[in-house]
Scaffold this motif. Structure first.
Motif, mmCIF file in Angstrom:
data_model
loop_
_atom_site.group_PDB
_atom_site.id
_atom_site.type_symbol
_atom_site.label_atom_id
_atom_site.label_comp_id
_atom_site.label_asym_id
_atom_site.label_seq_id
_atom_site.Cartn_x
_atom_site.Cartn_y
_atom_site.Cartn_z
ATOM 1 N N LYS A 1 -6.360 26.501 -5.765
ATOM 2 C CA LYS A 1 -6.608 25.073 -5.534
ATOM 3 C C LYS A 1 -8.113 24.839 -5.618
ATOM 4 N N VAL A 2 -8.532 23.984 -6.544
ATOM 5 C CA VAL A 2 -9.955 23.752 -6.793
ATOM 6 C C VAL A 2 -10.274 22.281 -6.541
ATOM 7 N N GLN A 3 -11.368 22.054 -5.821
ATOM 8 C CA GLN A 3 -11.779 20.683 -5.514
ATOM 9 C C GLN A 3 -12.238 19.975 -6.783
ATOM 10 N N ARG A 4 -11.992 18.662 -6.854
ATOM 11 C CA ARG A 4 -12.497 17.889 -7.987
ATOM 12 C C ARG A 4 -14.024 17.897 -7.940
ATOM 13 N N PRO A 5 -14.701 18.171 -9.048
ATOM 14 C CA PRO A 5 -16.171 18.196 -9.049
ATOM 15 C C PRO A 5 -16.750 16.866 -8.557
ATOM 16 N N GLY A 6 -17.692 16.962 -7.639
ATOM 17 C CA GLY A 6 -18.372 15.770 -7.123
ATOM 18 C C GLY A 6 -17.599 15.003 -6.078
ATOM 19 N N ILE A 7 -16.447 15.506 -5.634
ATOM 20 C CA ILE A 7 -15.627 14.737 -4.695
ATOM 21 C C ILE A 7 -16.331 14.583 -3.345
ATOM 22 N N ALA B 1 -16.053 25.783 -14.270
ATOM 23 C CA ALA B 1 -17.459 25.850 -13.854
ATOM 24 C C ALA B 1 -17.590 25.817 -12.337
ATOM 25 N N LEU B 2 -16.872 24.904 -11.696
ATOM 26 C CA LEU B 2 -16.972 24.805 -10.242
ATOM 27 C C LEU B 2 -16.428 26.064 -9.577
ATOM 28 N N ALA B 3 -15.275 26.554 -10.039
ATOM 29 C CA ALA B 3 -14.660 27.733 -9.426
ATOM 30 C C ALA B 3 -15.560 28.954 -9.566
ATOM 31 N N GLU B 4 -16.170 29.156 -10.739
ATOM 32 C CA GLU B 4 -17.030 30.325 -10.943
ATOM 33 C C GLU B 4 -18.299 30.231 -10.102
ATOM 34 N N THR B 5 -18.827 29.019 -9.941
ATOM 35 C CA THR B 5 -20.002 28.841 -9.077
ATOM 36 C C THR B 5 -19.658 29.180 -7.626
ATOM 37 N N GLU B 6 -18.502 28.743 -7.178
ATOM 38 C CA GLU B 6 -18.085 28.996 -5.802
ATOM 39 C C GLU B 6 -17.786 30.471 -5.557
ATOM 40 N N LEU B 7 -17.057 31.098 -6.466
ATOM 41 C CA LEU B 7 -16.620 32.484 -6.274
ATOM 42 C C LEU B 7 -17.722 33.482 -6.602
ATOM 43 N N GLY B 8 -18.709 33.064 -7.389
ATOM 44 C CA GLY B 8 -19.806 33.956 -7.729
ATOM 45 C C GLY B 8 -19.497 34.943 -8.829
ATOM 46 N N ARG C 1 -14.577 25.255 -1.307
ATOM 47 C CA ARG C 1 -14.110 24.371 -2.377
ATOM 48 C C ARG C 1 -13.073 25.014 -3.288
ATOM 49 N N VAL C 2 -12.749 26.268 -3.020
ATOM 50 C CA VAL C 2 -11.706 26.978 -3.768
ATOM 51 C C VAL C 2 -10.794 27.676 -2.772
ATOM 52 N N LEU D 1 0.811 -1.215 0.000
ATOM 53 C CA LEU D 1 0.000 0.000 0.000
ATOM 54 C C LEU D 1 0.844 1.263 0.000
ATOM 55 N N GLU D 2 2.077 1.168 0.488
ATOM 56 C CA GLU D 2 2.961 2.333 0.465
ATOM 57 C C GLU D 2 3.242 2.806 -0.958
ATOM 58 N N GLN D 3 3.045 1.921 -1.939
ATOM 59 C CA GLN D 3 3.347 2.280 -3.321
ATOM 60 C C GLN D 3 2.240 3.116 -3.982
ATOM 61 N N LEU D 4 1.088 3.252 -3.287
ATOM 62 C CA LEU D 4 0.007 4.058 -3.846
ATOM 63 C C LEU D 4 0.442 5.518 -3.940
ATOM 64 N N GLN D 5 0.231 6.108 -5.053
ATOM 65 C CA GLN D 5 0.591 7.508 -5.258
ATOM 66 C C GLN D 5 -0.691 8.332 -5.379
ATOM 67 N N ASP D 6 -0.683 9.476 -4.713
ATOM 68 C CA ASP D 6 -1.841 10.361 -4.744
ATOM 69 C C ASP D 6 -1.789 11.238 -5.995
ATOM 70 N N GLU D 7 -1.594 10.596 -7.145
ATOM 71 C CA GLU D 7 -1.552 11.317 -8.420
ATOM 72 C C GLU D 7 -2.530 10.637 -9.371
ATOM 73 N N VAL D 8 -3.443 11.409 -9.912
ATOM 74 C CA VAL D 8 -4.446 10.884 -10.840
ATOM 75 C C VAL D 8 -4.529 11.825 -12.037
ATOM 76 N N PRO D 9 -5.113 11.368 -13.131
ATOM 77 C CA PRO D 9 -5.251 12.257 -14.301
ATOM 78 C C PRO D 9 -6.028 13.520 -13.925
ATOM 79 N N PRO D 10 -5.640 14.666 -14.470
ATOM 80 C CA PRO D 10 -6.313 15.915 -14.102
ATOM 81 C C PRO D 10 -7.730 15.993 -14.645
ATOM 82 N N VAL D 11 -8.559 16.781 -13.973
ATOM 83 C CA VAL D 11 -9.912 17.054 -14.451
ATOM 84 C C VAL D 11 -9.819 18.070 -15.596
ATOM 85 N N PRO D 12 -10.563 17.893 -16.675
ATOM 86 C CA PRO D 12 -10.544 18.886 -17.766
ATOM 87 C C PRO D 12 -10.853 20.285 -17.235
#
Length: 578
Positions: A161-167, A110-117, A247-248, A93-104
């Motif tokens: 720093k923006v949260q992944r949508p739906g996380i 969309a998420l950032a603009e909704t949060e910031l208004g 979330r931002v 389990l130590e080999q798990l990396q907290d790196e995943v493909p980025p969100v488009p």
């Protein structure tokens, strides 16, 4: 946060997949660890155990990488549970990396603009659509503040720093599945006797929910900055609160030399070995001094920032990512200081005692095997640096690790969340320092800090002893008067005495109390002087010299008291006590 028992339709497939994996792993464990031994096939189970555990860990690793989200965090969390899981699992389990493909980027926008208004063009004069970093819970982008915000903040270069949508929904589903699995395991006695699984999941849930709340992270970042405000060697980025929500998170861009980039450090004229030593000291101060520490000090979260020419110090550490912070209560901090002193002294029994004081080991536990293992650890590997450990025969290392791990897992203890974070922080610190300097020796790094703690403890003991001396002195001054008053009342008939031996016993009590008080004051002054002499020789000698006075009184009080008693008996007008 409310417990989610029934996931939404879009999360049910994920929920069922997690439960299917858990059910298979539990059934396999029951068959091999409980059923086969009962029919005389224990050796079969033992012979295949290491390979089975490794395969299970590999399947979980694949599940985590495929599902992403919180499951990667679960693997990382479990990899630190050396008190619960065997090494075959934790190593995988130590080999798990907290790196995943980025969100488009459109989804991030969309998420950032909704949060910031407001639109991103209104909030920022520029945003880099390429992510600076992508992780399982969120991703970061470089940006530049709008002119008015930059004027108020005093800087314009930032990281958003923006949260992944739906996380948040993914985390809720994963926690619901984990809570269900924990209840299953809590009904298995072999598990429930070793660990409180529901409590373990709640520990993980608390950490995870805090990590996806960026307002919480921003508050922790500001608290960290306040804690280290008087330390020129450590810095933290400023938060742009006007552009921060749950979330931002927007903060100053403090990107500099990555702490483990040895070549870049050397090009900047910075000695990597010095960086290693200073980083260990900085983390010790956070863990055992402030009690509020960065619990995820991996190389991606620390920069080395060179100063201006002629500035002192010439460089400093800049910490980022405050989603995982640890707090050490004062009681636990005192226990940890005892741990440091025991490690510095290579004292196996003292280390076990400190572990019990910290509260991670039940007082009723049989610690003989643990003391023996720790004594062996100090005798064989104590004082060795990373480079020296690499020269040790791997088979010897593996055999000792297996034996030590077996002892640890056989004992009834479970680390609280803060203690797990401490272990994680210390492990990452040691690994980072060893990468910077192959000759880095964690023992040598602990020793100066232990000496400082010992000096602080000594000063505390001296203050306590002096306080007791003053208290005993006051008691010694008051007791003879009180006893004389008591005897006087007896002689004047105001105290009813039914036995003729009472007066003689009171005389003896008076004498005994005087001598005991004098002896206590003598011992207190002598001990205080001896301890204080190491740091303040003049005060130490004065206290030791003063101890002679109560010593003389303790030795001679009996002679003068007996002579006085004979005198009272002769002048007593024939009222003699027999």
């Amino acid at each position: 946060m409310a417990v989610v028992e029934t996931p939404s339709p879009d999360g049910r497939a994920r929920y069922r997949r997690i439960l299917r994996f858990a059910a298979r792993a539990i059934a396999q464990t029951w068959w091999y660890e409980l059923a086969l031994p009962r029919v005389g096939l224990r050796r079969v189970a033992e012979r295949t155990r290491a390979r089975r555990l490794q395969r299970t860990a590999q399947r979980f690793r694949g599940l985590a990488v495929d599902l992403g989200g919180l499951m990667i965090k679960v693997g990382q969390f479990l990899s630190s549970r050396l008190d619960v899981l065997p090494p075959e699992v934790t190593r995988e389990l130590e080999q798990l990396q907290d790196e995943v493909p980025p969100v488009p980027f459109p989804a991030i926008r969309a998420l950032a603009e909704t949060e910031l208004g407001v639109t991103l063009e209104r909030a920022f004069s520029w945003v880099d659509e390429r992510p600076l970093a992508a992780a399982s819970l969120g991703q970061a982008h470089r940006a530049r503040l709008a002119e008015e915000d930059a004027r108020l903040a005093g800087f314009d270069e930032v990281v958003v720093k923006v949260q992944r949508p739906g996380i948040d929904r993914i985390v809720a589903v994963d926690l619901a599945a984990l809570r269900r699995v924990a209840r299953w395991l809590d009904r298995v006695r072999i598990v429930s006797d070793r660990v409180d699984m529901p409590a373990l999941v709640e520990e993980f849930a608390t950490t995870s929910n805090a990590e996806i709340d960026y307002l919480h992270e921003a508050a922790d970042a500001e608290r960290f900055a306040m804690e280290i405000a008087d330390r020129s060697r450590v810095a933290a980025p400023e938060i742009v609160w006007e552009r921060t929500t749950g979330r931002v998170l927007t903060l100053a861009d403090v990107t500099a030399i990555k702490v483990n980039d040895v070549e870049a450090l050397r090009r900047a004229g910075i000695d990597p070995a010095e960086v290693a030593a200073e980083f260990a000291a900085v983390m010790f101060d956070q863990l055992f001094g402030d009690g509020f520490f960065h619990a995820d000090p991996h190389p991606g979260n620390i920069f080395v920032t060179p100063g201006e020419p002629g500035e002192d110090p010439a460089w400093r550490f800049t910490f980022i990512d405050f989603g995982m912070m640890g707090h050490v209560p004062e009681g636990l901090r005192r226990g940890l200081r005892r741990l440091v002193l025991a490690v510095a002294a290579r004292d196996g029994a003292g280390l076990v005692s400190a572990i019990q004081d910290v509260g991670v080991l039940l007082p009723t536990a049989d610690t003989a095997d643990l003391e023996h293992a720790l004594t062996q650890l100090f005798a064989r590997f104590g004082g060795m640096g990373f480079a020296e450990l690499q020269e040790v025969d791997p088979r010897e290392f593996r055999a000792f690790a297996d034996e030590f791990g077996e002892v640890m897992r056989s004992l009834p203890f479970q680390f609280p969340e803060d203690f797990l974070l401490i272990i994680r922080a210390m492990s990452l610190t040691s690994g980072l320092c060893s990468a910077l300097d192959p000759t880095f020796n964690i023992w040598e790094a602990v020793d100066p800090y232990a000496q400082r703690l010992l000096a602080e403890e000594t000063r505390g003991v001296v203050r306590d002893v002096v306080s007791r001396v003053v208290s005993f002195g006051g008691t010694a001054a008051r007791l003879p008067g009180k006893i004389d008053a008591l005897v006087t009342r007896a002689e004047e008939g105001r105290l009813r005495v039914e036995s003729p031996a009472v007066e003689r016993k009171l005389d003896r009590l008076d004498l005994a109390v005087r001598r005991v008080v004098s002896a206590v004051v003598f011992a207190a002054l002598l001990v205080a002087g001896a301890i204080l002499q190491a740091t303040d020789s003049v005060s130490g000698i004065v206290l030791m010299s003063l101890s002679v006075v109560p010593l003389l009184h303790a030795v001679t009080a009996g002679v003068f008291s007996r002579a006085s008693a004979r005198g009272r008996g002769t002048r007593g007008g024939g009222r003699r006590l027999r």
